[in-house]
Write an enzyme that holds these catalytic residues in place. Structure first.
Site, short mmCIF file in Angstrom:
data_model
loop_
_atom_site.label_atom_id
_atom_site.label_comp_id
_atom_site.label_asym_id
_atom_site.label_seq_id
_atom_site.Cartn_x
_atom_site.Cartn_y
_atom_site.Cartn_z
CB CYS A 2 -8.74 24.67 -9.85
SG CYS A 2 -8.58 25.18 -8.13
NE ARG A 50 -9.76 24.33 -2.96
CZ ARG A 50 -9.86 24.56 -1.67
NH1 ARG A 50 -10.31 23.62 -0.86
NH2 ARG A 50 -9.54 25.74 -1.17
CB ILE A 53 -3.76 28.15 -3.36
CG1 ILE A 53 -3.28 27.27 -4.52
CG2 ILE A 53 -2.78 29.30 -3.10
CD1 ILE A 53 -1.92 26.65 -4.34
CG ASN A 75 -7.82 27.69 -13.38
OD1 ASN A 75 -7.01 27.62 -12.46
ND2 ASN A 75 -7.46 27.69 -14.65
CD GLU A 77 -5.20 31.38 -5.81
OE1 GLU A 77 -5.94 31.96 -4.97
OE2 GLU A 77 -4.93 30.16 -5.77
CG ASP A 100 -9.93 33.15 -4.26
OD1 ASP A 100 -10.30 32.01 -3.94
OD2 ASP A 100 -8.97 33.37 -5.02
CB ILE A 291 17.11 24.42 -13.87
CG1 ILE A 291 16.51 25.22 -15.02
CG2 ILE A 291 16.04 23.82 -13.01
CD1 ILE A 291 15.95 24.33 -16.11
CB SER A 363 7.09 33.43 -13.14
OG SER A 363 6.16 34.21 -13.87
N GLY A 364 8.81 35.90 -13.33
CA GLY A 364 9.07 37.24 -13.86
C GLY A 364 8.40 37.49 -15.20
#
Length: 632
Positions: A2, A50, A53, A75, A77, A100, A291, A363-364
């Protein structure tokens, strides 16, 4: 994921115009396309956008606690919210939603600021306690989520997830901070200890503020840090097993979502490890997105496809042109502050692709900082070994003289481009590492600056806070200090800023399982030889993942997203390179010397030197300054 914004009157309680808060949140609409809300009370206003999720319909914000004694905008998780929720419910807390956000409200009411150490997640939130008449704002441990702060006229503090949220306030001043230009020309971004606009700051990672009406603004307080002072003992095999357990926990905890979820997959060690562990934990095919480029030498799609086939993912890939310079203005608008990491362009592309299929992507990011995966970490270890043997006086005299005399041979093979290494060896470990990380050295910056910037900068040098951070680090070795600075300075300023802005620009939530704080804390205890062994960084992580990934994925040369800046400025952007030297925003301000910029551009265009990165820095600075002007 958010966007949040708000206003708090800390001097005297004054009404807050809800339309001003609404305008601030409207500027953040891309971060939260699924809903919006504003709440105001005497002296305080909170706004929210918002992106749904978790608990898609039941957790609108701003949210009030069940007893009406606290209100929050949030904002991020909280990955362990269900465990916390059960604990709080056993202690009498009442819940009306399944998300949450309400868990944070209950945790605050039970533990106060100590609730932060119990939250496992990425977050920024602002919580107003009606009984205490206090505003509590906090940022997650590693700075995954951002928060900008600005002192507004009339004794008020404004805050927003992005600078554009603050700029939507009509009383917000837009005066450029020249020290931020010094920082930017050094690092390629404006670090978290500063902002491009005067009177604006950023809440540091792992910090909180507790504000009261009628009292001066307090300084942020640190609530989390990582220490490299301890060393794990025992067998390597045991640590490998513990690392795998922590990686699994980091991945599975971030797979909780009520919307489609997937992963970025570059074919490198980190993203491939995340996809491997997601596939292990999932009962359906993982959605993976990659990509590639139309230039074979920088295209990694074959490696990504190899991993996708190995784990039978639902794989999506797109080949994009390496000529992405048409997105310059869009990038400047997305980041607000000047941002010269050219990998932002391909990162935006992979976020766009992912958003076509999922709403959350893992992501890593973070493994290189936590486990010593950058090439500069290997150099730092070797240079520190040399510093330990050679007296400082001898190093300064011999290597310093050689470094100054050595040509800046951009055209030469890498082993012959020794200027930076020689100059680094002449300095302390802190100064040498700062030089390795900086885009432009102090000497090169000084040659570009105009009188106005030199005067405004005074004795300040952008390397100073970075080197001080290394000196003060809770660490035992030069590698420890380098990693600590990466985690505290480079990671939030560059890597996490890039991922947050590009993902949020397209309404995508990015999660970083390899930045689980328990993983980072574990990595800080590893013996040095389990971080770097021979020429391999991230040794223990690679060793651990051998049971999942092929050798050529784990041990091939690190590549990353590559953008052909040098070719652009000798080809389609040559006119832009020349135009920089006549930019009123750069030259007429007195910040840069016109003749120096002309030489920089012409030497590059004619092939006498490679100034592509510097020209990109200047171009992105000029475009950002245009964007930041009040008339923009």
């Amino acid at each position: 994921m958010c966007g949040i914004a708000g206003i708090f009157h800390y001097e005297t309680v004054k009404p807050v115009d809800p339309k001003r808060v609404e305008a601030m949140t409207l500027a953040l609409a891309h971060r939260g396309p699924d809903g919006a809300g504003v709440w105001t009370a005497p002296g305080v206003g909170l706004g929210h956008r918002r992106l749904s999720i978790i608990d898609l319909e039941g957790s609108p914000q701003p949210m009030h606690s069940a007893d009406g004694r606290a209100t929050i905008v949030f904002n991020g998780e909280i990955y362990n919210y269900r465990t916390l929720r059960r604990q709080l419910a056993q202690d009498g807390a009442k819940f009306r939603t399944e998300g949450d956000t309400e868990t944070i409200l209950a945790a605050w009411q039970k533990w106060g600021p100590d609730c932060l150490s119990r939250l496992d997640g990425m977050f920024v939130f602002a919580l107003y306690d009606h009984d205490r008449r206090q505003l509590f704002i906090a940022r997650d441990r590693l700075g995954v989520k951002p928060l900008y702060l600005a002192q507004l006229p009339g004794g008020a503090l404004g805050f927003a997830s992005e600078l554009k949220g603050l700029m939507a306030h009509p009383m917000m001043r837009r005066e450029i901070d020249p020290l931020a230009i010094e920082d930017y020309m050094t690092w390629g971004y404006v670090p978290d200890h500063r902002a491009i606009l005067k009177n604006v700051t950023k809440l540091p990672a792992g910090h909180f503020m507790l504000l009261d009406h009628g009292r001066p603004l307090p300084q942020p307080k640190q609530w989390w840090d990582v220490s490299f002072e301890g060393r794990a003992k025992g067998k390597t095999a045991d640590r490998s097993a513990e690392l795998l357990h922590l990686m699994r926990e980091g991945v599975t905890s971030r797979m909780v979502a009520d919307v489609p979820l997937g992963a970025f997959l570059s074919g490198g060690v980190d993203s491939s490890s995340v996809v491997a562990l997601m596939s292990e934990a999932s009962n359906r095919a993982v959605t993976s997105c990659s990509i590639g480029f139309d230039v074979e030498s920088v295209d990694e799609t074959a490696h990504a496809r190899q991993v996708a086939e190995l784990f039978a993912t639902d794989h999506h890939e797109r080949i994009v042109s390496s000529d992405q310079f048409g997105e310059i203005d869009r990038i400047a608008s997305i980041f607000d502050e000047p941002f010269a990491d050219a990998s932002a362009l391909p990162t935006l592309r992979v976020c766009e692709l992912a958003r076509e299929h999922v709403t959350v992507a893992l992501s890593g990011d973070g493994a290189d900082e936590a486990f010593a995966g950058y090439r500069r970490h290997l150099f730092q270890v070797r240079e520190e070994q040399a510093r330990a043997v050679l007296p400082a006086g001898l190093r300064g005299a011999v290597f310093g003289a050689l470094g100054k005399a050595w040509p800046k041979a951009d055209w030469a093979p890498r082993p012959l481009r020794a200027k930076t290494t020689l100059l680094s060896l002449a300095e302390s470990g802190e100064s040498g590492y700062a030089r390795a990380l900086a885009i432009l050295s102090p000497e090169l910056r000084e040659g570009l600056y105009g009188d106005a910037l030199l005067k405004a900068r005074g004795d300040y040098c952008a390397e100073q806070p970075f080197e001080q951070l290394m000196r003060d680090a809770p660490a035992r070795s030069g590698l420890d200090r380098a990693q600590y600075a990466d985690l505290k300075f480079w990671l939030p300023g560059d890597i996490l800023t890039k991922t947050d802005r590009t993902s949020m620009a397209v309404g995508l939530e990015a999660r970083e399982p390899l930045l689980d704080h328990r993983l980072v804390e574990f990595g800080a205890t590893l013996p040095q030889r389990e971080r770097i062994r021979g020429n391999d960084g991230k040794w223990l992580m690679k060793h651990t993942m051998e049971r999942y990934l092929p050798h050529d994925i784990l041990y091939r040369k690190k590549q990353g997203f590559v953008t052909p800046l040098a070719q652009w400025f000798r080809g389609p952007l040559a006119d832009e390179a020349r135009r920089i030297a006549s930019s009123s925003l750069l030259v007429d301000s007195g910040w840069f010397q016109r003749n120096a910029l002309v030489r920089l551009a012409e030497n590059h265009i004619e092939g006498r030197s490679d100034n592509g990165r510097t020209l990109w820095q200047l171009l992105m600075l000029e475009r950002s300054l245009r964007h930041l002007r009040p008339s923009a």
